[in-house]
Design an enzyme around this catalytic site. Sequence first.
Site, short mmCIF file in Angstrom:
data_model
loop_
_atom_site.label_atom_id
_atom_site.label_comp_id
_atom_site.label_asym_id
_atom_site.label_seq_id
_atom_site.Cartn_x
_atom_site.Cartn_y
_atom_site.Cartn_z
N HIS A 220 64.22 -34.21 17.70
CA HIS A 220 64.11 -33.74 16.32
C HIS A 220 63.81 -32.25 16.23
O HIS A 220 63.89 -31.67 15.14
CB HIS A 220 63.05 -34.55 15.55
CG HIS A 220 61.64 -34.26 15.95
ND1 HIS A 220 60.93 -35.06 16.84
CD2 HIS A 220 60.77 -33.28 15.58
CE1 HIS A 220 59.71 -34.58 16.98
NE2 HIS A 220 59.59 -33.50 16.22
N ASP A 255 64.11 -39.88 21.13
CA ASP A 255 63.62 -38.58 20.65
C ASP A 255 63.40 -37.61 21.82
O ASP A 255 62.49 -36.78 21.78
CB ASP A 255 62.34 -38.73 19.83
CG ASP A 255 62.09 -37.52 18.94
OD1 ASP A 255 63.07 -36.81 18.64
OD2 ASP A 255 60.93 -37.27 18.58
N SER A 335 55.42 -30.53 18.85
CA SER A 335 56.47 -31.45 19.29
C SER A 335 57.24 -30.88 20.47
O SER A 335 57.71 -29.73 20.43
CB SER A 335 57.44 -31.73 18.13
OG SER A 335 56.79 -32.43 17.10
#
Length: 474
Positions: A220, A255, A335
Amino acid sequence: MPTPAQQVAFGRPAAVGGSFAGDRPTPPPRPLPPPPPEAVLRAFAPAESGARGLQEPPGGRPGRRRTATGPWWKADARSDPWRDPYAPAGLGGPAVYDDEAGQPGPLVVDAKGRRKLRLRDLSVRVSVLVVLAVLLVAAVGGGAGYLLTRTADETPLLAPGTQLNEVNEGVAREPGSVADIAERVTPTVVSIEVRLGEAGATGSGVVIDGENGYIVTNNHVISGADGVEGAEIRAVFFDGSGSAARIVGRDPASDIAVIKVEKPGLLTAALGSSDAVVVGDPVVAIGSPLGLASTVTSGIVSALDRPVRLSGEGSDTNAVISAVQTDAPINPGNSGGALVNGAGEVIGINTAIASLGGGSVGLGFAIPIDTARDIAEQLISTGQAVHASLGVNARSVTDGTRDGALVVNVEPDSPAAAAGIREQDVIIAVDGEPVGSSEELVVQVDAHEPGETIRIELVRGGSSTTVEATLEQA
């Protein structure tokens, strides 16, 4: 009243008239003391035979007052009965005091037993000494206060060339401390900048192959730039230098993504094993939260195998991970960064947070490094990752005593359809492992490879049954 036994033991015999018996022996007479030695007589006896009182003081007749050489001699010393060894002794009346308190001297005791000083009985000499002492103390205290509180107007405001003190001894940092881990691992974590025209986003990444320039991150973080004309991905390193990056491969189902930079000689992170992690282990999160590069936070592993559904906003990520949960503060921008154990080994890729207001509330989730390593190796080898599929859509249900995954749709010609799984079946276990939610079902299936056969326990019509399904590639 004494008892008869006490009368016999302690009473006076009947033949005795007084307190003691008459035949009590008479004590022998006391011997007279010997005469004093000749030396004592010469020193203290009167100078003349038959004289009374003490001898004359050394050096002549007594003075009119006491002196340092004769402190006990006065003119009336000879007639002082307390100084005359021949003065007769007699029993007089009680002492008579000349003051209303009934006690002589400057110290008196009042009716409550408190001792007080009576100033009028102090001599003039003592009073003068007390006054002088008080004045001296006041003068010294006042002078000291003046010297300590006065303003030094003559001191200049600026002092060119001033150098402050410095500690020469270094601070020792134990191996395995947060500072030691940060020093070793931070150079292997990069900031990732994604630009889409005027818009942009930031994230983090971990160097997994420094020789070839491979960096693992989250899907993402970079998915918005894939295939978009004019989009740019840039990796910024620990030393502040940057390099353009290309997408090697990305996997929305986990992911995980891998990018590549043309910058040889990068420091590679040490990848550990998430299977060796236990709840309570200390961990350190390193990344670029809120765009602040090389940020380090610390905490512990607060849970393992936590099913977490990921759906990045503006991304095609649609994954369920069996996450490592930590209370190390993680914020947007972390992230793709590293979750590191006490040995400086990466045990997870920071991916998501549980938040009510958009920031960290102490719960973060990381993809286990074993999963991230497997997906990254597939992406580097083929550009894509392979996952097993059962072919059902489900949602979490409970009857109050048992949780499970309710099948709401079965794909035609899927492993589930071939195994006889129907809609409204409730899957409660896979290969003996309990399934308490739809997320846990996805995690259990994804832990197997395509082509493997699994046993599925389900509830249908109030009764339990077990079927076997051979998984296929998603």
